[in-house]
Design a protein around this motif. Structure first.
Motif, PDB file in Angstrom:
ATOM      1  N   LEU A 167      24.420  12.993 -40.602  1.00  0.00           N
ATOM      2  CA  LEU A 167      23.825  14.061 -39.810  1.00  0.00           C
ATOM      3  C   LEU A 167      22.353  14.164 -40.198  1.00  0.00           C
ATOM      4  CD1 LEU A 167      24.047  16.455 -37.832  1.00  0.00           C
ATOM      5  CD2 LEU A 167      24.796  17.874 -39.771  1.00  0.00           C
ATOM      6  N   GLU A 168      21.477  13.651 -39.342  1.00  0.00           N
ATOM      7  CA  GLU A 168      20.052  13.561 -39.665  1.00  0.00           C
ATOM      8  C   GLU A 168      19.360  14.895 -39.373  1.00  0.00           C
ATOM      9  OE1 GLU A 168      19.325   8.776 -39.127  1.00  0.00           O
ATOM     10  OE2 GLU A 168      18.610  10.123 -37.542  1.00  0.00           O
ATOM     11  N   LEU A 169      18.974  15.550 -40.454  1.00  0.00           N
ATOM     12  CA  LEU A 169      18.382  16.881 -40.364  1.00  0.00           C
ATOM     13  C   LEU A 169      16.887  16.858 -40.676  1.00  0.00           C
ATOM     14  CD1 LEU A 169      21.215  18.795 -42.277  1.00  0.00           C
ATOM     15  CD2 LEU A 169      20.925  18.592 -39.791  1.00  0.00           C
ATOM     16  N   PHE A 170      16.254  15.681 -40.493  1.00  0.00           N
ATOM     17  CA  PHE A 170      14.866  15.522 -40.958  1.00  0.00           C
ATOM     18  C   PHE A 170      13.906  15.158 -39.836  1.00  0.00           C
ATOM     19  CE2 PHE A 170      17.261  11.580 -42.017  1.00  0.00           C
ATOM     20  CZ  PHE A 170      16.640  10.686 -41.149  1.00  0.00           C
ATOM     21  N   SER A 194      11.148  15.528 -33.185  1.00  0.00           N
ATOM     22  CA  SER A 194      10.871  14.221 -32.582  1.00  0.00           C
ATOM     23  C   SER A 194      12.052  13.660 -31.809  1.00  0.00           C
ATOM     24  CB  SER A 194      10.451  13.227 -33.679  1.00  0.00           C
ATOM     25  OG  SER A 194      11.476  13.077 -34.651  1.00  0.00           O
ATOM     26  N   THR A 195      13.185  14.371 -31.789  1.00  0.00           N
ATOM     27  CA  THR A 195      14.360  13.931 -31.030  1.00  0.00           C
ATOM     28  C   THR A 195      14.842  15.054 -30.124  1.00  0.00           C
ATOM     29  OG1 THR A 195      15.824  14.643 -32.821  1.00  0.00           O
ATOM     30  CG2 THR A 195      15.144  12.343 -32.835  1.00  0.00           C
ATOM     31  N   ASP A 196      15.277  14.690 -28.934  1.00  0.00           N
ATOM     32  CA  ASP A 196      15.750  15.705 -27.994  1.00  0.00           C
ATOM     33  C   ASP A 196      16.986  16.439 -28.509  1.00  0.00           C
ATOM     34  OD1 ASP A 196      13.741  15.187 -26.168  1.00  0.00           O
ATOM     35  OD2 ASP A 196      14.915  13.690 -25.085  1.00  0.00           O
ATOM     36  N   ASP A 197      17.844  15.713 -29.242  1.00  0.00           N
ATOM     37  CA  ASP A 197      19.078  16.354 -29.704  1.00  0.00           C
ATOM     38  C   ASP A 197      18.909  17.061 -31.049  1.00  0.00           C
ATOM     39  OD1 ASP A 197      18.711  13.843 -30.772  1.00  0.00           O
ATOM     40  OD2 ASP A 197      20.735  13.116 -30.377  1.00  0.00           O
ATOM     41  N   ILE A 198      17.691  17.166 -31.557  1.00  0.00           N
ATOM     42  CA  ILE A 198      17.300  17.990 -32.706  1.00  0.00           C
ATOM     43  C   ILE A 198      17.922  17.513 -34.024  1.00  0.00           C
ATOM     44  CG2 ILE A 198      17.080  20.340 -33.621  1.00  0.00           C
ATOM     45  CD1 ILE A 198      15.570  19.837 -30.971  1.00  0.00           C
ATOM     46  N   ALA A 199      19.237  17.408 -34.092  1.00  0.00           N
ATOM     47  CA  ALA A 199      19.924  16.988 -35.324  1.00  0.00           C
ATOM     48  C   ALA A 199      20.944  15.910 -34.974  1.00  0.00           C
ATOM     49  CB  ALA A 199      20.594  18.179 -36.000  1.00  0.00           C
ATOM     50  N   PRO A 200      20.499  14.668 -34.748  1.00  0.00           N
ATOM     51  CA  PRO A 200      21.403  13.617 -34.271  1.00  0.00           C
ATOM     52  C   PRO A 200      22.344  13.103 -35.346  1.00  0.00           C
ATOM     53  CG  PRO A 200      19.220  12.725 -34.683  1.00  0.00           C
ATOM     54  CD  PRO A 200      19.106  14.204 -34.863  1.00  0.00           C
ATOM     55  N   LEU A 201      23.475  12.582 -34.883  1.00  0.00           N
ATOM     56  CA  LEU A 201      24.440  11.923 -35.762  1.00  0.00           C
ATOM     57  C   LEU A 201      24.217  10.414 -35.702  1.00  0.00           C
ATOM     58  CD1 LEU A 201      27.900  13.656 -35.174  1.00  0.00           C
ATOM     59  CD2 LEU A 201      26.682  13.511 -37.346  1.00  0.00           C
ATOM     60  N   HIS A 202      24.128   9.787 -36.868  1.00  0.00           N
ATOM     61  CA  HIS A 202      24.007   8.342 -36.954  1.00  0.00           C
ATOM     62  C   HIS A 202      25.306   7.789 -37.523  1.00  0.00           C
ATOM     63  CE1 HIS A 202      22.017   4.435 -37.800  1.00  0.00           C
ATOM     64  NE2 HIS A 202      22.811   4.425 -38.859  1.00  0.00           N
TER      65      HIS A 202
END
Length: 499
Positions: free
Chosen positions: A100-103, A83-91
């Motif tokens: 590191l959002e891996l979900f 659901s995100t272009d960067d696949i595993a975004p950092l918040h």
């Protein structure tokens, strides 16, 4: 690239290792020559997740051409699956703490990062090996692996998948995800037992010559989608390398500045992937292994003794309810100087006595890189509440275990706060409605879906469409068996799809 077992020096092709999963001697496949210090910041600067994946995976899978790898990666990591272009975004949570959002994948768990790609790797390996048998993927799950593997392999030609999960060892939403799985090549079965029971049975089955020959006679071979398979583990390295690139890009660290990583882990695969990233050249300082009440790993990092003869606890963070951590064997292999003779002896000793120990010198070296800490369920709920009240960020119980472990260690070792720290967020919080309701004092509904509606209304977190869609999906798999019946269940499934 050639691979070798942790328990012998026999080398096999990478495609053989990908296809077979577990070595015939019961060991786990590792690169015969690990690609140490093979990645620099200049290699990855400004690159997309897909481009970084191609760089990292080319170090592990040299039998695939650059074009083949890129095609597989682009098919796996796109907006159809994430659901995100960067696949595993950092918040950014704090000045020196990032999540590191891996979900953001199809099943809202970190397993999607590997299991979106792994089916492509396995089917390509099967073709290169000239293997004509049908592949039966056998998977034990403590919650998230099962659904991610089912989703990855559903309706993939030439493959079938059987997942086992413990009846009382997954959250209601995790169970719903598996019981309502679609696909003509899937089977899901609950067992009366725990994750370790299922995992250890499957590992024994993989090296059972009688059973393997019986299914081979029907044109079937076994493989695995658990992180014992190098094809599951290697893609997990990618998101730690990508996190490094993003930290530098955000200005959070300089390219040669060390940062810490905290990983909530039970089977040790996710933190091992971070260790692999470090060995490849990513400037990771301390690796913090976070555990729940099943704290066998915390104890090892404190004492140097791994003792799995201990009570098994069911907790609010079920994906970590593991006492026998499969990927720990790979870690031990590197700790012991890549000595397969010793690893074989250590694992045989572990099987007999339930314990193994490293030397004082080895423990000293380990503790320069690794630290362990654990939190119990009450502490986990307190962290969820504290982080939400302080920062408006909702964590699932596993991520809260990681945050809680970091907070505990920081109180004892304030020097850890001098480095930027990345917390691996391994699952979407909405997979655990009961835990969130307890932690945030939100009224539980009559069903998990009603609870999630209440949570969404209070927190403002949107209900993921994949979970919302489950509500009106019929249950397909509700069979429960004794753990001793797993072999019978597998052979019945083989009979069903080979008739």
């Amino acid at each position: 690239m050639n691979y070798t077992s942790t328990r012998s020096d026999k080398k096999v092709r990478e495609t053989y290792a990908l296809l077979n999963g577990l070595a015939a001697d019961g060991g786990l496949y590792v690169p015969a020559s690990f690609p140490r210090r093979s990645i620099t910041y200049k290699d990855i600067a400004g690159k997309s997740y897909q481009e970084i994946a191609a760089i990292v995976l080319s170090k592990f899978f040299t039998d695939f051409t650059e074009a083949e790898l890129k095609d597989m990666i682009n098919a796996a990591y796109n907006t159809k699956n994430f659901s995100t272009d960067d696949i595993a975004p950092l918040h950014s949570l704090l000045e020196r703490v990032s999540i590191l959002e891996l979900f953001h994948g199809r099943t809202q768990a970190f397993k999607d990062l590997a299991l979106s790609l792994f089916p492509y790797l396995l089917t390509a390996a099967k073709e290169k090996e000239g293997e004509t048998k049908e592949v039966l993927i056998l998977t034990a799950t403590s919650g998230d692996t099962g659904k991610a593997a089912l989703e990855g392999f559903k309706d993939v030609p030439g493959t079938h998948i059987q997942v086992f999960y413990p009846t009382d060892g997954v959250s209601p939403m995790q169970q719903e995800q598996m019981q309502k799985q679609t696909g003509d090549n899937v089977n899901v079965t609950a067992i009366r037992g725990n994750f370790d029971d299922a995992q250890q049975f499957l590992k024994r089955l993989f090296v059972n010559e009688e059973v393997n020959q019986a299914v081979a006679d029907k044109g079937v071979m076994f493989s695995s989608a658990n992180s014992i398979n190098i094809g599951r583990l290697a893609p997990q390295v990618v998101y730690y390398v990508a996190a490094y690139e993003e930290l530098v890009g955000q200005g959070a660290i300089h390219e040669d500045e060390a940062f810490n990583i905290v990983v909530p882990t039970g089977n040790f695969g996710n933190i091992l992937a971070a260790y692999y990233a470090k060995m490849m050249g990513v400037p990771i300082g301390h690796l913090i292994c976070a555990s729940n009440r099943n704290n066998v790993l915390t104890e090892f990092f404190e004492t140097g003794t791994y003792n799995c003869k201990r009570p098994f606890f069911t907790t609010l963070s079920p994906s970590m309810d593991i006492v026998e951590s499969s990927n720990f064997e790979r870690f031990l292999y590197y700790v012991c100087g890549e000595n397969p003779v010793r690893i074989k002896a250590e694992m045989e000793g572990l099987k007999k006595s339930g314990k193994l120990s490293v030397t004082a010198e080895e423990l000293s070296r380990i503790q320069r890189e690794f630290t362990g800490a654990y939190v119990n369920d009450e502490e986990t709920k307190a962290v969820i509440e504290q982080v939400y009240n302080s920062y408006g960020y909702v964590m699932d119980p596993h991520t809260a275990v990681a945050m809680g472990a970091y907070m505990k260690l920081l109180a004892k070792r304030p020097e850890l706060g001098a480095c930027h720290t990345v917390i691996a967020a391994t699952a979407h919080p909405f997979k655990f409605p009961s835990a969130l309701c307890e932690a945030l004092d939100i009224r539980e509904g009559g069903t998990p879906y009603e609870s999630l509606e209440h949570i969404s209304a209070v927190t403002g977190v949107a209900f993921p469409k994949q979970l919302a869609a489950l509500q009106d999906t019929p249950i397909r798999f509700n069979r429960t068996i004794d753990k001793e019946e797993m072999r019978k269940e597998i052979l019945a499934f083989v009979d069903a799809f080979t008739k």
